[in-house]
Design a protein around this motif. Structure first.
Motif, short mmCIF file in Angstrom:
data_model
loop_
_atom_site.label_atom_id
_atom_site.label_comp_id
_atom_site.label_asym_id
_atom_site.label_seq_id
_atom_site.Cartn_x
_atom_site.Cartn_y
_atom_site.Cartn_z
N GLN A 93 40.39 -23.58 11.99
CA GLN A 93 41.41 -24.58 11.69
C GLN A 93 40.80 -25.81 11.02
O GLN A 93 41.38 -26.39 10.11
CB GLN A 93 42.18 -24.98 12.96
CG GLN A 93 43.34 -25.90 12.70
CD GLN A 93 44.42 -25.30 11.81
OE1 GLN A 93 44.64 -24.10 11.82
NE2 GLN A 93 45.09 -26.15 11.06
N ASN A 94 39.59 -26.20 11.45
CA ASN A 94 38.89 -27.30 10.78
C ASN A 94 38.59 -26.94 9.33
O ASN A 94 38.70 -27.78 8.44
CB ASN A 94 37.60 -27.66 11.52
CG ASN A 94 37.82 -28.69 12.59
OD1 ASN A 94 38.23 -29.80 12.31
ND2 ASN A 94 37.55 -28.32 13.83
N GLU A 95 38.22 -25.70 9.10
CA GLU A 95 37.95 -25.26 7.73
C GLU A 95 39.21 -25.33 6.88
O GLU A 95 39.16 -25.73 5.71
CB GLU A 95 37.35 -23.86 7.74
CG GLU A 95 35.94 -23.83 8.31
CD GLU A 95 35.34 -22.45 8.41
OE1 GLU A 95 35.84 -21.51 7.72
OE2 GLU A 95 34.38 -22.28 9.18
N LEU A 96 40.35 -24.97 7.47
CA LEU A 96 41.62 -25.09 6.75
C LEU A 96 41.92 -26.55 6.43
O LEU A 96 42.32 -26.89 5.31
CB LEU A 96 42.76 -24.48 7.58
CG LEU A 96 44.13 -24.58 6.94
CD1 LEU A 96 44.24 -23.59 5.78
CD2 LEU A 96 45.21 -24.30 7.96
N PRO B 170 46.81 -32.74 5.35
CA PRO B 170 45.56 -32.50 6.08
C PRO B 170 45.58 -33.07 7.50
O PRO B 170 44.92 -32.53 8.38
CB PRO B 170 44.49 -33.17 5.22
CG PRO B 170 45.21 -34.08 4.30
CD PRO B 170 46.62 -33.56 4.16
N TRP C 283 27.83 -26.19 7.76
CA TRP C 283 28.85 -27.23 7.79
C TRP C 283 28.24 -28.60 8.03
O TRP C 283 28.71 -29.61 7.51
CB TRP C 283 29.93 -26.91 8.83
CG TRP C 283 30.91 -25.92 8.27
CD1 TRP C 283 30.95 -24.58 8.49
CD2 TRP C 283 31.95 -26.20 7.34
NE1 TRP C 283 31.96 -24.01 7.76
CE2 TRP C 283 32.60 -24.98 7.05
CE3 TRP C 283 32.42 -27.36 6.74
CZ2 TRP C 283 33.69 -24.90 6.17
CZ3 TRP C 283 33.49 -27.29 5.87
CH2 TRP C 283 34.12 -26.06 5.59
N GLU D 254 50.63 -28.78 3.46
CA GLU D 254 49.75 -29.51 2.53
C GLU D 254 49.21 -30.79 3.13
O GLU D 254 48.40 -31.47 2.50
CB GLU D 254 50.51 -29.81 1.23
CG GLU D 254 50.98 -28.56 0.49
CD GLU D 254 49.82 -27.62 0.15
OE1 GLU D 254 48.79 -28.09 -0.36
OE2 GLU D 254 49.97 -26.41 0.40
N PHE E 182 39.75 -28.86 6.05
CA PHE E 182 38.78 -29.26 5.02
C PHE E 182 39.26 -28.79 3.64
O PHE E 182 39.08 -29.50 2.65
CB PHE E 182 37.40 -28.70 5.34
CG PHE E 182 36.33 -29.19 4.40
CD1 PHE E 182 35.76 -30.44 4.58
CD2 PHE E 182 35.90 -28.41 3.35
CE1 PHE E 182 34.78 -30.90 3.71
CE2 PHE E 182 34.92 -28.86 2.48
CZ PHE E 182 34.35 -30.11 2.66
N ASP E 183 39.86 -27.60 3.58
CA ASP E 183 40.39 -27.11 2.30
C ASP E 183 41.43 -28.09 1.75
O ASP E 183 41.55 -28.24 0.53
CB ASP E 183 41.04 -25.74 2.47
CG ASP E 183 40.02 -24.62 2.64
OD1 ASP E 183 38.81 -24.84 2.38
OD2 ASP E 183 40.43 -23.52 3.07
N LEU E 184 42.17 -28.75 2.65
CA LEU E 184 43.19 -29.70 2.22
C LEU E 184 42.62 -31.08 1.90
O LEU E 184 43.25 -31.87 1.21
CB LEU E 184 44.26 -29.83 3.31
CG LEU E 184 45.05 -28.56 3.60
CD1 LEU E 184 45.92 -28.75 4.84
CD2 LEU E 184 45.89 -28.16 2.40
N ASP E 185 41.43 -31.36 2.43
CA ASP E 185 40.79 -32.67 2.23
C ASP E 185 39.27 -32.43 2.07
O ASP E 185 38.49 -32.77 2.95
CB ASP E 185 41.09 -33.57 3.42
CG ASP E 185 40.66 -35.01 3.22
OD1 ASP E 185 40.15 -35.35 2.13
OD2 ASP E 185 40.81 -35.79 4.18
N PRO E 186 38.86 -31.86 0.93
CA PRO E 186 37.48 -31.39 0.78
C PRO E 186 36.41 -32.48 0.60
O PRO E 186 35.24 -32.16 0.45
CB PRO E 186 37.54 -30.50 -0.47
CG PRO E 186 38.72 -30.97 -1.22
CD PRO E 186 39.70 -31.49 -0.20
#
Length: 145
Positions: free
Chosen positions: A88-91, A53, A122, A51, A93-97
């Motif tokens: 991995q950057n997208e992941l 980021p 992006w 969890e 970003f999911d944690l810190d949108p």
């Protein structure tokens, strides 16, 4: 894993990155090995707390450094590493949108991976977030700093 192990792995990764940056211009092969160790430490930190980021972003940055190294060597594997770094950057970003910098890093990775459509999407996300007064986009640093 505990928060202590997360912090320990994150700190170790940052230490490897700092050491790599000190020698990158004089011994690229040794710096690359240190960046790989940093990536392993950031991976462990990310596994310890999925969890957070920062660990996800640091892992993406380590993969960007590896992709950059492969690209510099002319390796055909560079594209795959850029794709991995983008994912991995997208992941992260999911944690810190709301993080424009992460969106811009994803755009960079997609660009180097040859996916211009994803890069543009992006980039637009990053620009939109930056224009909303959130974190200003910074150029992606493939060395992980």
């Amino acid at each position: 894993m505990t928060a202590d192990s997360y912090s320990h792995h994150l700190a170790a990764g940052k230490h490897f990155v700092a050491d790599a940056q000190k020698i990158a211009t004089t011994d690229f092969a040794a710096a690359r090995a240190l960046w790989q160790q940093a990536g392993q430490a950031f991976y462990r930190a990310h596994q310890a707390d999925r969890e957070q980021p920062e660990a996800a972003l640091r892992l993406a940055q380590a993969w960007m450094a590896e992709a950059h190294a492969l690209q510099k060597e002319g390796s055909p594997n560079a594209t795959v590493m850029w794709q991995n770094a983008a994912a991995q950057n997208e992941l992260a970003f999911d944690l810190d949108p709301r993080n424009a910098r992460i969106a811009m890093a994803a755009a960079s990775c997609h660009h180097f991976a040859g996916d211009d459509e994803a890069a543009q999407a992006w980039m637009q996300i990053g620009q939109h977030l930056a224009s909303d007064g959130d974190q200003a986009p910074e150029p992606a640093d493939p060395t992980g700093d």
